[in-house]
Scaffold this motif. Structure first.
Motif, mmCIF file in Angstrom:
data_model
loop_
_atom_site.group_PDB
_atom_site.id
_atom_site.type_symbol
_atom_site.label_atom_id
_atom_site.label_comp_id
_atom_site.label_asym_id
_atom_site.label_seq_id
_atom_site.Cartn_x
_atom_site.Cartn_y
_atom_site.Cartn_z
ATOM 1 N N GLY A 178 0.802 -1.207 0.000
ATOM 2 C CA GLY A 178 0.000 0.000 0.000
ATOM 3 C C GLY A 178 0.843 1.268 0.000
ATOM 4 N N HIS A 179 2.031 1.239 0.565
ATOM 5 C CA HIS A 179 2.902 2.426 0.579
ATOM 6 C C HIS A 179 3.819 2.509 -0.650
ATOM 7 C CE1 HIS A 179 1.644 2.533 4.811
ATOM 8 N NE2 HIS A 179 1.994 3.843 4.761
ATOM 9 N N GLN A 223 13.802 10.454 -0.213
ATOM 10 C CA GLN A 223 12.595 9.674 -0.508
ATOM 11 C C GLN A 223 11.987 9.148 0.793
ATOM 12 O OE1 GLN A 223 13.400 6.416 -3.132
ATOM 13 N NE2 GLN A 223 11.254 5.958 -3.549
ATOM 14 N N PRO A 224 10.622 9.070 0.905
ATOM 15 C CA PRO A 224 10.008 8.472 2.106
ATOM 16 C C PRO A 224 10.378 6.992 2.211
ATOM 17 C CG PRO A 224 8.358 8.832 0.391
ATOM 18 C CD PRO A 224 9.592 9.537 -0.049
ATOM 19 N N ARG A 225 10.463 6.489 3.447
ATOM 20 C CA ARG A 225 10.853 5.104 3.668
ATOM 21 C C ARG A 225 9.887 4.431 4.643
ATOM 22 N NH1 ARG A 225 15.603 3.951 1.433
ATOM 23 N NH2 ARG A 225 15.718 1.949 2.555
ATOM 24 N N LEU A 226 9.893 3.097 4.540
ATOM 25 C CA LEU A 226 9.099 2.238 5.417
ATOM 26 C C LEU A 226 10.056 1.516 6.343
ATOM 27 C CD1 LEU A 226 6.142 1.135 5.882
ATOM 28 C CD2 LEU A 226 6.822 -0.782 4.429
ATOM 29 N N TRP A 227 9.860 1.663 7.682
ATOM 30 C CA TRP A 227 10.806 1.119 8.660
ATOM 31 C C TRP A 227 10.136 -0.008 9.445
ATOM 32 C CZ3 TRP A 227 15.856 2.545 9.093
ATOM 33 C CH2 TRP A 227 16.256 3.702 8.399
ATOM 34 N N PRO A 260 12.374 1.597 0.527
ATOM 35 C CA PRO A 260 11.882 2.877 -0.012
ATOM 36 C C PRO A 260 10.405 2.812 -0.313
ATOM 37 C CG PRO A 260 13.079 1.657 -1.699
ATOM 38 C CD PRO A 260 13.270 0.893 -0.426
ATOM 39 N N ALA A 261 9.726 3.879 0.023
ATOM 40 C CA ALA A 261 8.293 3.977 -0.234
ATOM 41 C C ALA A 261 8.053 4.994 -1.323
ATOM 42 C CB ALA A 261 7.555 4.351 1.039
ATOM 43 N N ALA A 288 1.604 6.922 -2.668
ATOM 44 C CA ALA A 288 1.164 5.571 -2.302
ATOM 45 C C ALA A 288 -0.354 5.460 -2.387
ATOM 46 C CB ALA A 288 1.632 5.227 -0.895
ATOM 47 N N GLY A 289 -0.808 4.263 -2.749
ATOM 48 C CA GLY A 289 -2.242 4.000 -2.789
ATOM 49 C C GLY A 289 -2.777 3.648 -1.391
#
Length: 588
Positions: free
Chosen positions: A26-27, A70-74, A96-97, A101-102
Motif C-alpha cells: 500500500g505504501h 525519498q520516504p521510507r518504510l521502517w 523505499p516507499a 502511495a495508494g
C-alpha cells in the motif's frame, strides 16, 4: 503512521507478516524491495519463535525530507518490554516507499484460515513477480553476457589485427631501412666510380694510372692490388714474374675470373680453383681491355672474406674504364713520341757566320700532347745575309709537327729567291692559307747583313723580339706586327729596322717561354728583359750557350710544362772573327 503487533505464536507471526506485506504494497514499496523486506522479516520471526517469548513488531513510515530524501518504510522487531529477554536482540530494516502511495491494506489480519490462505496466495503472487523479474534479469544478463563475449571476441580480433599491423609496419620499416641502406651503398659506389674515373682520365701517363689504381681501391675495396700490363717494357723486373693462372685465363678470354676454395657467385665472373701462388687468398682477376684488345689484368684480393656482388660489378666497370684510360694514355704517349722525334729531326744545326754567334734551345712540353708546334731555323741567303726565324704553329701533335716542317721547307725555298723578312712572311701567309685554311701560325724573321749594323725584322702575330745593346739596356721591338699567318685576310707584312751595334744580342722566343695562364704574356716579357739585362757581357761573348741556359732557368721555374719552349739567341761579336756555332743541345 505507526503499526504494532504482538507476537508470541506462529499464527501471530503469520498475521504480522501478511499485514506487513499489505502495508508495504500500500505504501508503494517496489515488489523486489518488498519481497526482500518480507523475506528478511520472516527469517527474523522464525528465529524469534525458536527462541520463544513475547516479541513486538513495529512498522512506521517517514515522510519525504526537505532535502529531497525519498520516504521510507521502517520495520523494528524487538522483545516485548514486559519480557525479560535481552534487549540487544532488536532487528531493524527499511525499504523505499512511494510519495504517491495508494490505499494500504488492513493493519490487523483476522485469525481466520481464509485470511491466512489469502495472505499465502498474495505471497506467492509476489514471489511470481520476483521470479518474473529474475527471469527478465537473467535474460538481460544473458544478453549482456553475449554482448560481453562478442566484445571480447572483437577486442581479441582487434588485438590480433593491431599485432598483425604492428608486424607489417615493422616489416615495412625494415624493408625501408634495407632499401635506404642499399640506395646509400649504390650512391656511394656510383660516387666512387665517378670520382675514380675522373682521376684515371685526368692523366695521360699510363704509369701514373697504374700507380693510382691501388691508391683508389685500398683498403675499401681490396686488400692488395696488382696491375699486370701485357708487354710493358718499362718494368722488365716484372716481365717474367709468375702470374696466377686465373690472371692468365682472364687475359686470354677477356672474362673476369674468381679463384678461391669456394665459388664466389659473383655476377659475370667465372669461378676457378684456388691459385697455386696464393692458395689461402681469394683472387679476383679482371681484364684491362680497350677496343677489344687485352692490355693487362687487374689482380685483387678482397678487403674481408669475400666481395659483395655489387662491389664486384663496380670493380669490373672500374677496370673497364681503367683499361680505356691506359689505352688512351699509351696512344697519346706514342703520338707524342712520334711528334717529338719528328720535331727534333727537323731542328737542324745552326750555321756559322763571321761576326755572329747563335745559340738555340728547344724544350718539348712535358704535359699533354703539346709538342710539335714550335720551331726555329737559321740559314744564309744567296747574298750572304743570315735569316733567323722562330715560329709557332697552332695545334699540337703529329699534325702540327708535319705542318711546321712544310712551313720551314717553304721558307727556305722562298728565301733562295731573296726577299726581306716582311716579304717572306707575306708569302708564307699565302702558302699556309691555301694549303691549310683551318691552321694558323705565328713567326718572327730577323735578317743580319754582314758588316751592316742594322737589324731588319718582321713579325706575324708573334711575341716581339727583345734586343740587348752593348750598354746593357734591353729593348722590346714591338713595332706594329702583321696578323697571324694563314688567317682569311689579305695582308702585306712590313719590315722594321733597328740599330745593331757590335756586342748586341737579339732574343727570339715562343710564347711557351713567357706566357702563363694566370698572368698573361706581358709580365713574362718583362721577366725576359730582366734576365737578359742581368747577363755579363763576357758571358754573351764567350759562352753564349751557357747564357741561353741562364736565361731559361729563371724563366721556367713557374712553368707548368704544358707548351713547347723555343729560344734563339743571336749575338753580334764586338771583334770581327768567325766563331763556329755549336749544335744546340736539346733539353727536357
Amino acid at each position: 503512521m505507526t503499526h504494532t503487533w504482538q507476537i508470541t505464536t506462529a499464527v501471530d507471526a503469520a498475521r504480522a507478516r501478511i499485514a506487513t506485506a499489505r502495508l508495504a504494497a500500500g505504501h508503494g514499496v517496489p515488489v523486489l524491495d518488498r519481497t526482500r523486506l518480507v523475506t528478511a522479516l520472516t527469517a527474523q520471526l522464525r528465529q524469534c519463535l525458536t527462541k520463544g517469548g513475547a516479541w513486538r513488531l513495529t512498522l512506521r513510515t517517514t515522510p519525504p525530507s526537505p532535502s529531497g530524501d525519498q520516504p521510507r518504510l521502517w520495520l523494528t522487531l524487538c522483545p516485548h518490554p514486559d519480557d525479560s529477554s535481552d534487549a540487544d536482540l532488536t532487528w531493524q530494516a527499511s525499504a523505499p516507499a512511494s510519495e504517491r502511495a495508494g490505499s494500504a491494506g488492513p493493519a490487523v489480519v483476522p485469525a481466520r484460515t481464509a485470511a491466512l490462505a489469502e495472505g499465502l496466495w498474495g505471497a506467492d503472487d509476489d514471489t511470481a513477480r520476483v521470479l518474473d523479474a529474475l527471469t527478465e534479469q537473467e535474460a538481460l544478463v544473458a544478453f549482456h553476457r553475449e554482448e560481453l563475449h562478442q566484445t571480447n571476441q572483437g577486442v581479441l580480433a582487434l588485438h590480433a589485427e593491431l599485432d598483425a599491423a604492428g608486424r607489417a609496419q615493422q616489416e615495412l620499416f625494415a624493408a625501408e631501412r634495407a632499401a635506404r641502406t642499399e640506395a646509400e651503398e649504390a650512391r656511394r659506389r656510383l660516387t666512387f666510380l665517378a670520382d675514380a674515373s675522373a682521376a684515371l682520365t685526368a692523366s695521360l701517363n699510363h704509369g701514373d694510372i697504374v700507380r693510382l689504381l691501388p691508391e683508389l681501391l685500398i683498403p675499401t675495396y681490396a686488400r692488395s692490388v696488382d696491375v699486370w700490363l701485357l708487354g710493358d717494357e718499362e718494368e722488365p723486373a716484372q716481365a717474367h714474374a709468375p702470374r696466377p693462372a686465373a690472371a692468365v685465363v682472364a687475359a686470354r678470354t677477356g672474362r673476369p675470373q674468381y679463384a678461391a676454395a669456394h665459388p664466389g657467385g659473383l655476377p659475370g665472373v667465372d669461378d676457378r680453383p684456388p691459385s697455386a701462388l696464393h692458395p689461402t687468398r681469394p683472387l679476383l682477376c679482371v681484364p684491362l681491355s680497350a677496343r677489344r684488345t687485352a692490355l693487362g689484368v687487374l689482380i685483387l684480393t678482397p678487403p674481408g672474406d669475400r666481395w659483395n656482388p655489387d662491389d664486384a660489378v663496380m670493380l669490373i666497370e672500374l677496370a673497364r674504364r681503367a683499361g680505356i684510360a691506359i689505352d688512351n694514355a699509351q696512344r697519346f704517349e706514342h703520338n707524342r713520341d712520334i711528334a717529338e722525334t719528328l720535331q727534333r729531326a727537323l731542328l737542324t744545326d745552326l750555321p756559322t757566320t763571321p761576326g755572329l754567334r747563335l745559340a738555340a734551345r728547344y724544350l718539348p712540353a712535358t704535359h699533354g700532347l703539346n709538342v710539335g708546334g714550335d720551331w726555329y731555323d737559321a740559314f744564309r741567303q744567296p747574298d750572304g745575309s743570315l735569316i733567323a726565324v722562330i715560329g709557332d704553329v697552332t695545334g699540337h701533335g703529329l699534325h702540327a709537327a708535319v705542318m711546321m716542317s712544310q712551313l720551314r721547307t717553304a721558307l727556305r725555298a722562298y728565301a733562295v729567291d731573296g726577299g726581306t723578312p716582311g716579304q717572306l712572311l707575306t708569302r708564307l701567309h699565302l702558302f699556309l692559307h691555301h694549303l691549310q685554311p683551318d691552321l694558323y701560325a705565328t713567326a718572327v724573321i730577323a735578317r743580319f747583313r754582314p758588316g751592316e749594323p742594322v737589324l731588319t725584322w718582321a713579325a706575324a702575330g708573334h711575341p716581339p723580339p727583345v734586343l740587348r745593346t752593348p750598354d746593357g739596356l734591353v729593348h722590346t721591338l714591338d713595332d706594329k706586327p702583321g696578323a697571324m699567318l694563314g688567317i682569311p685576310l689579305r695582308q702585306a707584312i712590313g719590315d722594321h729596322t733597328a740599330p745593331l751595334p757590335a756586342g748586341s744580342t737579339l732574343a727570339l722566343y715562343t710564347d711557351g717561354l713567357v706566357e702563363r695562364r694566370a698572368l698573361g704574356i706581358d709580365p713574362g716579357i718583362q721577366r725576359l728583359t730582366e734576365a737578359l739585362s742581368a747577363l755579363d757581357p763576357p758571358d754573351l761573348a764567350d759562352d753564349l750557350e751557357g747564357a741561353a741556359d741562364r736565361v731559361l732557368d729563371p724563366m721556367l721555374q713557374d712553368s707548368e710544362g704544358d707548351d713547347d719552349v723555343c729560344l734563339l739567341l743571336c749575338h753580334v761579336d764586338s771583334e770581327q772573327r768567325t766563331v763556329k756555332a755549336a749544335t744546340p743541345p736539346l733539353r727536357r
